[in-house]
Scaffold this active site. Sequence first.
Site, PDB file in Angstrom:
ATOM      1  N   ARG A  46       0.849  -1.189   0.000  1.00 36.23           N
ATOM      2  CA  ARG A  46       0.000   0.000   0.000  1.00 36.23           C
ATOM      3  C   ARG A  46       0.891   1.247   0.000  1.00 36.23           C
ATOM      4  O   ARG A  46       0.619   2.231  -0.662  1.00 36.23           O
ATOM      5  CB  ARG A  46      -0.961   0.004   1.202  1.00 36.23           C
ATOM      6  CG  ARG A  46      -1.724   1.331   1.310  1.00 36.23           C
ATOM      7  CD  ARG A  46      -2.963   1.314   2.206  1.00 36.23           C
ATOM      8  NE  ARG A  46      -2.940   0.404   3.300  1.00 36.23           N
ATOM      9  CZ  ARG A  46      -2.192   0.554   4.414  1.00 36.23           C
ATOM     10  NH1 ARG A  46      -1.412   1.599   4.554  1.00 36.23           N
ATOM     11  NH2 ARG A  46      -2.244  -0.347   5.362  1.00 36.23           N
ATOM     12  N   TYR A  98     -14.548  18.450 -15.839  1.00 29.19           N
ATOM     13  CA  TYR A  98     -14.934  17.039 -15.950  1.00 29.19           C
ATOM     14  C   TYR A  98     -16.077  16.721 -14.982  1.00 29.19           C
ATOM     15  O   TYR A  98     -16.034  17.126 -13.813  1.00 29.19           O
ATOM     16  CB  TYR A  98     -13.694  16.180 -15.640  1.00 29.19           C
ATOM     17  CG  TYR A  98     -13.968  14.699 -15.567  1.00 29.19           C
ATOM     18  CD1 TYR A  98     -14.311  13.977 -16.711  1.00 29.19           C
ATOM     19  CD2 TYR A  98     -13.896  14.016 -14.367  1.00 29.19           C
ATOM     20  CE1 TYR A  98     -14.569  12.622 -16.646  1.00 29.19           C
ATOM     21  CE2 TYR A  98     -14.147  12.658 -14.291  1.00 29.19           C
ATOM     22  CZ  TYR A  98     -14.494  11.968 -15.440  1.00 29.19           C
ATOM     23  OH  TYR A  98     -14.743  10.626 -15.356  1.00 29.19           O
ATOM     24  N   ASP A 170      -5.439  19.885 -14.170  1.00 30.23           N
ATOM     25  CA  ASP A 170      -5.790  18.563 -14.688  1.00 30.23           C
ATOM     26  C   ASP A 170      -5.382  18.563 -16.165  1.00 30.23           C
ATOM     27  O   ASP A 170      -6.018  19.205 -16.993  1.00 30.23           O
ATOM     28  CB  ASP A 170      -7.304  18.347 -14.520  1.00 30.23           C
ATOM     29  CG  ASP A 170      -7.755  16.973 -15.007  1.00 30.23           C
ATOM     30  OD1 ASP A 170      -7.040  16.363 -15.822  1.00 30.23           O
ATOM     31  OD2 ASP A 170      -8.836  16.530 -14.578  1.00 30.23           O
ATOM     32  N   LYS A 195      -6.750   7.668 -19.628  1.00 24.50           N
ATOM     33  CA  LYS A 195      -6.999   8.252 -20.939  1.00 24.50           C
ATOM     34  C   LYS A 195      -5.751   8.135 -21.821  1.00 24.50           C
ATOM     35  O   LYS A 195      -5.295   7.047 -22.070  1.00 24.50           O
ATOM     36  CB  LYS A 195      -7.478   9.692 -20.761  1.00 24.50           C
ATOM     37  CG  LYS A 195      -8.551   9.859 -19.662  1.00 24.50           C
ATOM     38  CD  LYS A 195      -9.866   9.171 -19.959  1.00 24.50           C
ATOM     39  CE  LYS A 195     -10.799   9.060 -18.749  1.00 24.50           C
ATOM     40  NZ  LYS A 195     -11.093  10.305 -18.043  1.00 24.50           N
TER      41      LYS A 195
END
Length: 378
Positions: A46, A98, A170, A195
């Site tokens: 983790r 977004y 972003d 993406k």
Amino acid sequence: MKFETKAIHAGQAPDPTTGAIMPPIFQTSTYVQTGPGEHKGYEYSRTSNPTRTKLQDCLAALENAKYCLAFASGCGAMTTIMHAFKTGDHIICCDDVYGGTYRLFTKVMTQHGLEFSFIDMTHISNLKKAIRPNTKAVWIESPTNPLLKLIDIEAAAKIAKEKKLFSIVDNTFMSPYFQNPLDLGSDIVLHSTTKFINGHSDVVGGAVMTNDKTLIDKLHFIQNSTGIVPGPFDAWLTLRGVKTLALRMKRHEENAMKIAEFLKGHPKIEKVTYPGLKDHPQHALAKKQMRGFGGMITFVVKGGLPSAKKFLKKTHLFSLAESLGGVESLIEHPAIMTHASIEKEVRAKLGIDDGLIRASIGIEHVDDLISDLKQALS
Ligand SMILES: *Cc1c(COP(=O)(O)O)cnc(C)c1O
């Protein structure tokens, strides 16, 4: 090193134990210590994992950043950044953002005491006016989604610096190949690696890059505490995908330019928006802050919702799906699909109307793509 070379080599030296040229998938949750606290930098996956480290080193190099953290998704990256703020903090965000970002901010983070203003940042003077005593950050997407408006990243970063705010960009739509916000003065860049960066529509992932050591340590602490981490296989797939980012982005753009021009000349199309078109209202800014115009196009079909629906049912090569940035062409209806979580009145105010269609132009042969659009419009 140039971008293409970094994409293939940065962070990815051959495996020292076997010589394997491709990075191993370290599919392990824990690491054996030679004595309590004696280890090679890895304790538990983790916190960190060697395959993830390689991805982070490569992505940092591509954004000209010192540091990078990889996440389980773009939304996971945004959630982690939001947790760096505290109750009463105010964040200014561009209005055409977004859908998932808007949902996270307005429906989740406001429940934890954060305040948001959504403003049209295409006029940078609006940003100055929106700053309050408790403002802590400026959140930018450029080009915006879905309307492909541009925000002057350098000007926004300058204002943010003066007022001691974090400027966050972003950069999902342009990918590091076409735009590097840190070089323009921003403090944090984030990507949905789902993406263009991965580019093959087979992984959901996110990444954050910065040059600020204190900040990356804080974000890593939050990430480790909240557990928003990608698995080793997803990290490996993304590393595999990113190697061809430069080639893909070039083709996405080449195809998008030709398709934008085709659509512009079509009698059934009302409007085409693409930053590469000379009639894009911010074409000059696009040329200034980006090295290319990307693979995203939006357009409006004449006849509103019925025509848009009919058209979307008729495409064959363009698959009707949310998401973007893959090798295959995708097409979608923002008002019904990706931006449905934005209230109808807000959508109307922004100009996301019912005839609006968003296309992610893939890297197929452009002639086939144009034929598909032609038959679907007929
Ligand atoms: C997809 C997307 C996100 C969210 O990323 P996920 O990987 O889907 O969580 C954030 N910003 C933009 C611009 C996106 O396109």
